[in-house]
Design an enzyme around this catalytic site. Structure first.
Site, PDB file in Angstrom:
ATOM      1  N   TYR A   1       0.520  -0.816   0.155  1.00  0.00           N
ATOM      2  CA  TYR A   1      -0.089   0.301   0.113  1.00  0.00           C
ATOM      3  C   TYR A   1       1.101   1.403   0.145  1.00  0.00           C
ATOM      4  O   TYR A   1       2.118   1.372   0.445  1.00  0.00           O
ATOM      5  CB  TYR A   1      -0.760  -0.188   1.502  1.00  0.00           C
ATOM      6  CG  TYR A   1      -2.380  -0.560   1.666  1.00  0.00           C
ATOM      7  CD1 TYR A   1      -3.242  -0.329   0.795  1.00  0.00           C
ATOM      8  CD2 TYR A   1      -1.509  -1.836   1.738  1.00  0.00           C
ATOM      9  CE1 TYR A   1      -4.655  -2.082   1.082  1.00  0.00           C
ATOM     10  CE2 TYR A   1      -2.736  -2.738   1.811  1.00  0.00           C
ATOM     11  CZ  TYR A   1      -3.875  -2.998   1.532  1.00  0.00           C
ATOM     12  OH  TYR A   1      -5.390  -4.072   1.468  1.00  0.00           O
TER      13      TYR A   1
ATOM     14  N   TYR B   1      -0.610  -9.883   0.356  1.00  0.00           N
ATOM     15  CA  TYR B   1       0.563 -10.100   1.517  1.00  0.00           C
ATOM     16  C   TYR B   1       0.743 -10.287   2.840  1.00  0.00           C
ATOM     17  O   TYR B   1      -0.096 -10.207   2.964  1.00  0.00           O
ATOM     18  CB  TYR B   1       0.780  -7.950   1.766  1.00  0.00           C
ATOM     19  CG  TYR B   1      -0.862  -7.716   2.087  1.00  0.00           C
ATOM     20  CD1 TYR B   1      -1.444  -7.459   3.453  1.00  0.00           C
ATOM     21  CD2 TYR B   1      -1.855  -6.986   1.249  1.00  0.00           C
ATOM     22  CE1 TYR B   1      -2.240  -6.856   3.632  1.00  0.00           C
ATOM     23  CE2 TYR B   1      -2.986  -6.225   1.882  1.00  0.00           C
ATOM     24  CZ  TYR B   1      -2.900  -6.246   3.008  1.00  0.00           C
ATOM     25  OH  TYR B   1      -4.452  -6.292   3.289  1.00  0.00           O
TER      26      TYR B   1
ATOM     27  N   ARG C   1      -2.533 -12.309   3.777  1.00  0.00           N
ATOM     28  CA  ARG C   1      -4.021 -12.043   2.929  1.00  0.00           C
ATOM     29  C   ARG C   1      -3.358 -12.178   1.429  1.00  0.00           C
ATOM     30  O   ARG C   1      -3.284 -12.017   0.600  1.00  0.00           O
ATOM     31  CB  ARG C   1      -3.733 -10.154   3.412  1.00  0.00           C
ATOM     32  CG  ARG C   1      -4.215  -9.723   4.666  1.00  0.00           C
ATOM     33  CD  ARG C   1      -5.734 -10.110   5.056  1.00  0.00           C
ATOM     34  NE  ARG C   1      -6.684 -10.209   4.862  1.00  0.00           N
ATOM     35  CZ  ARG C   1      -7.251  -9.451   3.848  1.00  0.00           C
ATOM     36  NH1 ARG C   1      -7.499  -8.257   4.242  1.00  0.00           N
ATOM     37  NH2 ARG C   1      -8.719  -9.792   3.946  1.00  0.00           N
TER      38      ARG C   1
ATOM     39  N   HIS D   1      -7.130  -8.105  -2.531  1.00  0.00           N
ATOM     40  CA  HIS D   1      -8.893  -7.721  -1.447  1.00  0.00           C
ATOM     41  C   HIS D   1      -8.173  -6.641  -1.914  1.00  0.00           C
ATOM     42  O   HIS D   1      -7.412  -5.778  -2.358  1.00  0.00           O
ATOM     43  CB  HIS D   1      -8.553  -8.115  -0.446  1.00  0.00           C
ATOM     44  CG  HIS D   1      -8.322  -7.564   0.022  1.00  0.00           C
ATOM     45  ND1 HIS D   1      -6.405  -8.689   1.100  1.00  0.00           N
ATOM     46  CD2 HIS D   1      -7.823  -6.628   0.867  1.00  0.00           C
ATOM     47  CE1 HIS D   1      -6.507  -7.174   1.557  1.00  0.00           C
ATOM     48  NE2 HIS D   1      -6.890  -6.390   1.348  1.00  0.00           N
TER      49      HIS D   1
ATOM     50  N   HIS E   1     -10.580  -3.154  -1.106  1.00  0.00           N
ATOM     51  CA  HIS E   1     -10.715  -2.423  -0.015  1.00  0.00           C
ATOM     52  C   HIS E   1     -12.486  -1.442  -0.672  1.00  0.00           C
ATOM     53  O   HIS E   1     -11.755  -0.934  -1.459  1.00  0.00           O
ATOM     54  CB  HIS E   1     -10.470  -1.587   1.134  1.00  0.00           C
ATOM     55  CG  HIS E   1      -9.231  -2.427   1.981  1.00  0.00           C
ATOM     56  ND1 HIS E   1     -10.241  -2.632   3.480  1.00  0.00           N
ATOM     57  CD2 HIS E   1      -8.216  -2.621   1.418  1.00  0.00           C
ATOM     58  CE1 HIS E   1      -8.761  -3.349   3.918  1.00  0.00           C
ATOM     59  NE2 HIS E   1      -7.794  -3.495   2.612  1.00  0.00           N
TER      60      HIS E   1
END
Ligand code: FE2
Length: 218
Positions: A102, A141, A149, A152, A154
């Site tokens: 991110y 990640y 994870r 995906h 958000h």
């Protein structure tokens, strides 16, 4: 002529009660609406949102580069509990880049940042409740030692009467079956986008996926 036609009606009725009495007596339940479940917001909502807030995350205004990774055209509709489209709903998305990183100061993963990836997008649904983003399929990640994870995205979706803050996943990802957050959802299938073949105007090697969102009514 079928055998059933030869039987007296009373015999048929007795047989039906004997075989399915419980089913006949049980109340008929209407299918419950499959509201999109909430998921935790997570720690990586953008601290600084990009100036060009739009539905294309693969390029940043003023830069000539393109984001790394596989282009994903993500589309769907925002619906109410009756399946009617919700126009004017605001959709924000944020996600990791193709390397699972991110653009956020709290992300301590050591995989590369991508200076051409926007990581955040906004869209308002049209008259038919439709939305569409052009982005990059996010990478997986790690979170701690024993948890990776799955890819995906958000979502924060606000309609006229309801809101859902959640995460969308991709079908056919082995990590889905191990993800504590996805497994904790009461309706996991409602969080999983389905692939479809890219259409003519999309890049030939791009991915296309569809995910519909059903907002609760408050
Ligand atoms: Fe995340």
């Amino acid at each position: 002529m079928r055998n059933r036609d030869l039987l007296p009606r009373r015999t048929i009725l007795r047989s039906a009660i004997a075989m399915g009495g419980l089913a006949v007596a049980a109340p008929v339940r209407a299918a419950l609406p499959q509201f999109t479940p909430n998921q935790v917001m997570g720690p990586f909502y953008p601290v600084e949102k990009p100036l060009d807030q739009d539905a294309d995350l693969t390029a940043i205004s003023g830069k000539s580069g393109q984001a790394e990774g596989q282009v994903l055209h993500l589309m769907g509709r925002v619906l109410d509990s009756q399946g009617r489209p919700i126009s004017g709903a605001r959709i924000e998305i944020w996600q990791a880049n193709t390397h699972g990183r991110y653009t956020h100061p709290a992300d301590t993963n050591t995989t590369p940042l991508d200076p051409n990836f926007e990581g955040f997008g906004v869209q308002i649904t049209d008259d038919e409740g439709r939305y569409r983003f052009k982005t990059i399929k996010p990478g997986a990640y790690p979170v701690g030692e024993n948890w990776i994870r799955p890819p995906h995205i958000h979502f924060d979706v606000s309609g006229r009467t309801g809101r859902v803050l959640t995460q969308m996943y991709f079908e056919n990802e082995p990590l889905n079956d191990l993800d504590r957050l996805l497994l904790s959802a009461r309706n996991q299938q409602a969080l999983i986008a389905k692939y479809q073949p890219p259409t003519g105007e999309m890049e030939p090697v791009s991915l296309a996926a569809v995910w519909n969102i059903m907002l609760p009514e408050v």
